[in-house]
Design a protein around this motif. Structure first.
Motif, short mmCIF file in Angstrom:
data_model
loop_
_atom_site.label_atom_id
_atom_site.label_comp_id
_atom_site.label_asym_id
_atom_site.label_seq_id
_atom_site.Cartn_x
_atom_site.Cartn_y
_atom_site.Cartn_z
N CYS A 154 46.35 28.84 48.96
CA CYS A 154 45.47 29.41 47.93
C CYS A 154 45.36 28.41 46.79
O CYS A 154 46.31 27.70 46.48
CB CYS A 154 46.06 30.70 47.36
SG CYS A 154 46.21 32.03 48.55
N ALA A 155 44.19 28.39 46.16
CA ALA A 155 44.00 27.59 44.96
C ALA A 155 44.85 28.20 43.84
O ALA A 155 45.31 29.33 43.94
CB ALA A 155 42.53 27.56 44.57
N GLU A 156 45.02 27.43 42.79
CA GLU A 156 45.82 27.89 41.66
C GLU A 156 45.34 29.26 41.18
O GLU A 156 44.13 29.50 41.09
CB GLU A 156 45.64 26.88 40.53
CG GLU A 156 46.92 26.57 39.80
CD GLU A 156 46.69 25.57 38.68
OE1 GLU A 156 45.71 24.78 38.76
OE2 GLU A 156 47.48 25.60 37.74
N ASN A 157 46.27 30.12 40.87
CA ASN A 157 45.96 31.45 40.32
C ASN A 157 45.18 32.37 41.26
O ASN A 157 44.57 33.33 40.81
CB ASN A 157 45.19 31.35 39.00
CG ASN A 157 45.98 30.60 37.95
OD1 ASN A 157 47.21 30.74 37.88
ND2 ASN A 157 45.32 29.77 37.19
N VAL A 158 45.19 32.05 42.56
CA VAL A 158 44.53 32.93 43.53
C VAL A 158 45.61 33.60 44.37
O VAL A 158 46.54 32.95 44.82
CB VAL A 158 43.56 32.14 44.43
CG1 VAL A 158 43.01 33.01 45.54
CG2 VAL A 158 42.43 31.54 43.59
N GLU A 159 45.48 34.91 44.56
CA GLU A 159 46.45 35.67 45.35
C GLU A 159 46.03 35.65 46.82
O GLU A 159 44.84 35.64 47.12
CB GLU A 159 46.51 37.12 44.86
CG GLU A 159 47.06 37.29 43.47
CD GLU A 159 48.50 36.78 43.34
OE1 GLU A 159 49.26 36.95 44.32
OE2 GLU A 159 48.84 36.21 42.29
N PRO A 160 47.01 35.69 47.74
CA PRO A 160 46.67 35.58 49.16
C PRO A 160 45.74 36.68 49.68
O PRO A 160 45.02 36.45 50.64
CB PRO A 160 48.03 35.64 49.88
CG PRO A 160 49.03 36.01 48.86
CD PRO A 160 48.47 35.69 47.52
N VAL A 161 45.72 37.84 49.05
CA VAL A 161 44.82 38.89 49.52
C VAL A 161 43.36 38.42 49.56
O VAL A 161 42.55 38.93 50.32
CB VAL A 161 44.96 40.16 48.63
CG1 VAL A 161 44.55 39.88 47.20
CG2 VAL A 161 44.18 41.32 49.20
N GLN A 162 43.06 37.38 48.80
CA GLN A 162 41.70 36.82 48.75
C GLN A 162 41.26 36.22 50.08
O GLN A 162 40.06 36.18 50.39
CB GLN A 162 41.64 35.76 47.64
CG GLN A 162 40.27 35.15 47.40
CD GLN A 162 39.26 36.17 46.90
OE1 GLN A 162 39.59 37.00 46.05
NE2 GLN A 162 38.04 36.12 47.43
N THR A 163 42.20 35.74 50.87
CA THR A 163 41.85 35.03 52.12
C THR A 163 41.03 35.92 53.06
O THR A 163 40.03 35.49 53.63
CB THR A 163 43.11 34.52 52.84
OG1 THR A 163 44.02 34.01 51.87
CG2 THR A 163 42.77 33.42 53.83
N GLY A 164 41.48 37.18 53.20
CA GLY A 164 40.76 38.11 54.07
C GLY A 164 39.38 38.45 53.53
O GLY A 164 38.42 38.61 54.29
N VAL A 165 39.29 38.53 52.22
CA VAL A 165 38.00 38.81 51.57
C VAL A 165 37.04 37.64 51.84
O VAL A 165 35.86 37.85 52.18
CB VAL A 165 38.20 39.02 50.05
CG1 VAL A 165 36.87 39.25 49.34
CG2 VAL A 165 39.17 40.18 49.79
N ASP A 166 37.55 36.42 51.73
CA ASP A 166 36.72 35.23 51.99
C ASP A 166 36.25 35.19 53.44
O ASP A 166 35.09 34.86 53.71
CB ASP A 166 37.50 33.95 51.65
CG ASP A 166 37.62 33.72 50.15
OD1 ASP A 166 37.06 34.52 49.36
OD2 ASP A 166 38.28 32.74 49.75
N LEU A 167 37.16 35.52 54.35
CA LEU A 167 36.77 35.53 55.77
C LEU A 167 35.69 36.58 56.03
O LEU A 167 34.68 36.30 56.67
CB LEU A 167 37.99 35.78 56.66
CG LEU A 167 37.70 35.94 58.16
CD1 LEU A 167 37.01 34.72 58.74
CD2 LEU A 167 39.00 36.23 58.94
N LEU A 168 35.87 37.77 55.51
CA LEU A 168 34.88 38.84 55.72
C LEU A 168 33.52 38.43 55.17
O LEU A 168 32.48 38.75 55.75
CB LEU A 168 35.35 40.14 55.05
CG LEU A 168 36.49 40.89 55.74
CD1 LEU A 168 36.90 42.11 54.92
CD2 LEU A 168 36.11 41.29 57.16
#
Ligand code: 2AM
Length: 218
Positions: A154-168
């Motif tokens: 993850c980029a700085e200050n980004v939480e891993p939950v974002q990865t699934g959002v990005d994929l969707l």
């Protein structure tokens, strides 16, 4: 009471065995190394830096969180997440807890926020997939399991939950009929650009990774 809540983990998921972990890390490092040298990537560098002409070292840009590589099935948040109790009570979850699986990693993706690997689930693996995992996607018609992924950084200050959002988000674009811009055939597979810093590498050969279905209390 509080003791009951304690008995639910932070999340359930498939945890890659160590050999697979090294292979996945190496492949993603190779990809990041190559990606930031491509002219096509440099052309869209401002997606990542906010300014044109600056350089970016993607391996530095993404911090791996130092956690075990895993594909989250259900985020329970110690019982506070919606559906957590139902998930734990699912007999399939109990039966398959601790068993070994083979995950198929079919693509790598990079956005200005996250880097991850898409996981293509089998019918059996879908039995462990929560019904509501794709609900965050606006186009509600994405098939179950679409969100399955491994966060690689993850980029700085980004939480891993974002990865699934990005994929969707990428999958929703594809479903709307956006084919993206085919950039090139790389050794690892074909690289497509979806705008706004969204890159997808569809692997020529999916990476097959042994993984154990388990949970983390954190
Ligand atoms: P990830 O599955 O994209 O890596 C612990 O925080 C783990 O649970 C991380 O692996 C994280 O993201 C996942 N996670 C955190 N919050 C979540 C949420 N609201 N929904 C789904 N997964 C979540």
């Amino acid at each position: 009471g509080p003791l009951e809540e304690m008995s639910l983990p932070l999340f359930f998921g498939w945890f890659l065995l160590s050999s697979a972990r090294d292979k996945v890390r190496c492949t993603s490092m190779d990809f990041l190394k190559t990606l930031d040298t491509l002219d096509a990537f440099k052309k869209h560098l401002s997606d990542f830096t906010g300014k044109a002409e600056k350089e970016v070292d993607l391996e530095q840009y993404f911090q791996s969180k130092g956690t075990l590589l895993h594909c989250t099935t259900k985020f329970c948040n110690y019982g506070k997440a919606e559906g957590a109790k139902e998930y734990v009570q699912n007999p399939t979850v109990k039966d398959l807890y601790g068993s070994a699986f083979e995950l198929s990693l079919s693509a790598l993706f990079v956005t200005p926020r996250t880097v991850g690997a898409r996981v293509s689930l089998t019918e059996e693996q879908l039995l462990l997939w929560p019904a509501d995992a794709e609900k965050e996607s606006e186009s509600a018609s994405l098939p179950r399991g679409s969100r399955a992924h491994i966060t690689l950084g993850c980029a700085e200050n980004v939480e891993p939950v974002q990865t699934g959002v990005d994929l969707l988000e990428i999958l929703a674009l594809q479903q709307e009929g956006q084919r993206g811009e085919l950039i090139e055939e790389m050794e690892l597979g074909s690289l497509t650009y979806y705008g706004e810093g969204r890159w997808l590498l569809t692997l020529r050969e999916p990476i097959c990774s042994p993984a154990c279905f388990s949970s983390v209390y954190g």
